[in-house]
Design a protein around this motif. Structure first.
Motif, PDB file in Angstrom:
ATOM      1  N   ARG A  84       0.126 -22.146  15.883  1.00  0.00           N
ATOM      2  CA  ARG A  84       1.068 -21.213  15.276  1.00  0.00           C
ATOM      3  C   ARG A  84       1.162 -21.442  13.768  1.00  0.00           C
ATOM      4  NH1 ARG A  84       6.944 -19.097  17.302  1.00  0.00           N
ATOM      5  NH2 ARG A  84       7.542 -18.064  15.351  1.00  0.00           N
ATOM      6  N   LEU A  87      -1.967 -20.084  12.114  1.00  0.00           N
ATOM      7  CA  LEU A  87      -1.967 -18.623  12.063  1.00  0.00           C
ATOM      8  C   LEU A  87      -0.982 -18.108  11.019  1.00  0.00           C
ATOM      9  CD1 LEU A  87      -2.243 -17.539  15.813  1.00  0.00           C
ATOM     10  CD2 LEU A  87      -3.851 -16.996  13.962  1.00  0.00           C
ATOM     11  N   ALA A 130     -10.083  -6.420  18.851  1.00  0.00           N
ATOM     12  CA  ALA A 130     -10.247  -7.878  18.789  1.00  0.00           C
ATOM     13  C   ALA A 130     -11.143  -8.300  19.941  1.00  0.00           C
ATOM     14  CB  ALA A 130      -8.900  -8.584  18.877  1.00  0.00           C
ATOM     15  N   PRO A 138      -8.216 -14.673  17.544  1.00  0.00           N
ATOM     16  CA  PRO A 138      -6.939 -14.281  16.930  1.00  0.00           C
ATOM     17  C   PRO A 138      -7.081 -14.039  15.439  1.00  0.00           C
ATOM     18  CG  PRO A 138      -6.936 -16.634  17.455  1.00  0.00           C
ATOM     19  CD  PRO A 138      -8.151 -16.042  18.113  1.00  0.00           C
ATOM     20  N   SER A 139      -8.059 -14.697  14.815  1.00  0.00           N
ATOM     21  CA  SER A 139      -8.274 -14.479  13.386  1.00  0.00           C
ATOM     22  C   SER A 139      -8.691 -13.035  13.117  1.00  0.00           C
ATOM     23  CB  SER A 139      -9.341 -15.438  12.852  1.00  0.00           C
ATOM     24  OG  SER A 139     -10.558 -15.288  13.568  1.00  0.00           O
ATOM     25  N   VAL A 141      -7.616 -10.485  14.745  1.00  0.00           N
ATOM     26  CA  VAL A 141      -6.367  -9.716  14.789  1.00  0.00           C
ATOM     27  C   VAL A 141      -5.729  -9.716  13.404  1.00  0.00           C
ATOM     28  CG1 VAL A 141      -4.078  -9.534  15.818  1.00  0.00           C
ATOM     29  CG2 VAL A 141      -6.011 -10.260  17.234  1.00  0.00           C
ATOM     30  N   SER A 160      -7.811  -5.527  23.145  1.00  0.00           N
ATOM     31  CA  SER A 160      -8.606  -6.716  23.417  1.00  0.00           C
ATOM     32  C   SER A 160      -8.871  -6.767  24.911  1.00  0.00           C
ATOM     33  CB  SER A 160      -7.863  -7.981  22.956  1.00  0.00           C
ATOM     34  OG  SER A 160      -8.732  -9.097  22.909  1.00  0.00           O
ATOM     35  N   THR A 173      -3.561 -16.262  23.118  1.00  0.00           N
ATOM     36  CA  THR A 173      -3.575 -16.495  21.681  1.00  0.00           C
ATOM     37  C   THR A 173      -3.689 -15.180  20.916  1.00  0.00           C
ATOM     38  OG1 THR A 173      -4.702 -18.577  22.142  1.00  0.00           O
ATOM     39  CG2 THR A 173      -4.585 -17.911  19.849  1.00  0.00           C
ATOM     40  N   ILE A 174      -4.416 -14.213  21.473  1.00  0.00           N
ATOM     41  CA  ILE A 174      -4.477 -12.873  20.885  1.00  0.00           C
ATOM     42  C   ILE A 174      -3.082 -12.243  20.904  1.00  0.00           C
ATOM     43  CG2 ILE A 174      -5.370 -10.532  21.198  1.00  0.00           C
ATOM     44  CD1 ILE A 174      -7.535 -12.354  20.211  1.00  0.00           C
ATOM     45  N   ALA A 177      -0.822 -13.899  18.319  1.00  0.00           N
ATOM     46  CA  ALA A 177      -1.118 -13.446  16.954  1.00  0.00           C
ATOM     47  C   ALA A 177      -0.517 -12.070  16.707  1.00  0.00           C
ATOM     48  CB  ALA A 177      -2.632 -13.415  16.734  1.00  0.00           C
ATOM     49  N   CYS A 178      -0.606 -11.185  17.692  1.00  0.00           N
ATOM     50  CA  CYS A 178       0.013  -9.854  17.556  1.00  0.00           C
ATOM     51  C   CYS A 178       1.515  -9.979  17.354  1.00  0.00           C
ATOM     52  CB  CYS A 178      -0.286  -9.002  18.790  1.00  0.00           C
ATOM     53  SG  CYS A 178      -2.010  -8.489  18.933  1.00  0.00           S
TER      54      CYS A 178
END
Length: 447
Positions: A84, A87, A130, A138-139, A141, A160, A173-174, A177-178
């Motif tokens: 976290r 990100l 993604a 996640p990057s 995203v 995704s 993790t996706i 990130a959202c």
């Protein structure tokens, strides 16, 4: 390990170089016959077709396409603190860079009473893809969402692929990130069917509308690319992304450990990933090969990396001078280009074609993948010769707003008429002269 091409003493023409240099062979046309039925099925049958394809390709049938808000919140709550924090730093740096890219409206006075304003307006609704194949991104995203938000896009959805091991939802993790980015609309759909659903829209299993988008961005596999090609026009796209690429332009001052590590880092994306070294130093090439043998054996995805590094898309190009090397990398037009030479900044300034340039020994491509602040959605396959990476500008449309007074129009009217007649389009001229008839000349100042 890397196949060598010796160009010392000669540098072919750009056309010859494009044919000579290593490059991944990705034939999008070859998969269109597989993609077209998917796109057609989604257009005709909507979500039902999407869920059938999920069962077939992803081995899971999601309960719904849209991910419930509580699942986004839970994914963020359960995210590892270190991830976290990383990100959050990535998002902050990306916002800092992309905020400075926003264009401002400009008004030009062409003549007294005549102006043209270029007004920048964001796309209304976008779909951001993604990937979720060999790795979780996640990057990606972050790299898609941040420029869209900074451009002022009011409505966006992240797609995704559903994951069987996560109950038919995208990877947690996706989802996290959202949630960090404030994205509230996430669809569990991947592949060509994701692009088709974004383009055509549909109705979810609970009866909720899945509104179509105006533009789709983000990298994906060849089937995603094929769907983008088929649907371009109905939707805007950023690019037809191919396998990732790194080129390193290096001289004898480069550290072979660094160079090898950077080539490996991009090779672990995909067996088709391209890793290319362009160097003036045969000794460095030998040292890098030795390092690759050592590092590949020790890396987690050794088989994938070795396949990429030994494929025809990867290789080492020997050149006589750094200037020759610049000509080679310009012809190659890499997605990612590292400059590891003396006076690296000056050398980088001479490069004309690259998606992104990483200058010196302490700016590896993996920094750009995550935390440099730059965007990692970049042109591949030589497209950097004519195209740019994803940015705030991707999501903006320039609209010319033309304002002329009667006097300003009257002054240029004869020239409009002359050009209209030269093109045999007399009604074009009449559309101007009609405004200056004798009955209106007194009230509008016409002639």
């Amino acid at each position: 390990m890397l196949t060598r091409t010796d160009l010392r003493g000669r540098v072919p023409s750009p056309v010859e170089l494009r044919a000579t240099l290593p490059r991944a062979e990705v034939d999008v046309d070859a998969v269109l016959h597989q993609v077209r039925p998917v796109v057609d099925a989604v257009r005709e049958r909507g979500v039902e077709a999407v869920l059938e394809f999920a069962e077939r390709f992803d081995r899971v049938r999601p309960a719904s396409v849209r991910v419930p808000a509580e699942e986004l919140a839970r994914a963020l709550d359960e995210l590892a603190p270190a991830v976290r924090e990383a990100l959050e730093e990535t998002i902050a740096r990306a916002r800092r860079v992309h905020a400075d890219q926003r264009r401002v409206d400009v008004t030009t006075q062409v003549v007294p009473g005549g102006t043209v304003t270029e007004r920048w307006t964001p796309v209304a609704r976008v779909g951001l893809y993604a990937p979720g194949g060999l790795a979780v991104y996640p990057s990606s995203v972050v790299m898609n969402v941040v420029p869209a938000q900074e451009a002022g896009v009011e409505s966006l959805v992240v797609c995704s692929p559903p994951q069987a091991e996560h109950g038919g939802r995208p990877h947690p993790t996706i989802l996290a990130a959202c949630a960090l980015l404030g994205v509230t609309e996430v669809w569990a759909v991947g592949g060509a069917q994701a692009v088709a659903l974004l383009a055509h829209g549909g109705v979810d299993t609970d009866g909720a509308e899945l509104a179509p988008v105006d533009m789709v961005t983000g990298p994906g596999n060849i089937y995603v690319t094929g769907a983008k090609r088929l649907l371009r026009g109905l939707i805007g796209i950023d690019s037809e992304a191919g396998p990732t690429e790194i080129a390193v332009l290096a001289d004898e001052t480069a550290d072979p450990v660094h160079v090898a590590a950077d080539l490996v880092s991009q090779a672990e994306h995909d067996p088709l990933a391209a890793s290319v070294l362009v160097t003036t130093s045969e000794a460095l090439a030998d040292a890098v090969d030795a390092e690759l043998e050592r590092q590949v054996a020790a890396t987690k995805h050794a088989e994938r990396v070795r396949t990429a590094l030994t494929g025809r898309q990867s290789g080492c190009v020997l050149v006589s001078t750094v200037d020759d090397g610049v000509r080679v990398v310009d012809a190659y037009a890499a997605e990612h280009l590292e400059i590891q030479t003396r006076d690296a900044r000056a050398v980088a300034g001479r490069v004309r074609a690259a998606g992104a340039i990483f200058v010196g020994p302490y700016a590896p491509v993996s920094l750009g993948d995550y935390c440099a602040g730059s965007n990692h959605v970049l042109p591949t396959g030589g497209c950097a010769r004519h195209s740019s990476g994803l940015s705030v500008q991707t999501f903006l449309r320039g609209i010319h707003v033309v304002e002329y007074t009667a006097e300003a129009l009257a002054e240029v009217a004869p020239k409009v008429v002359a050009l209209a007649e030269a093109e045999d389009l007399p009604a074009h001229g009449q559309a101007v002269t009609a405004r200056f008839g004798a009955s209106r000349a007194g009230t509008e100042g016409g002639a």
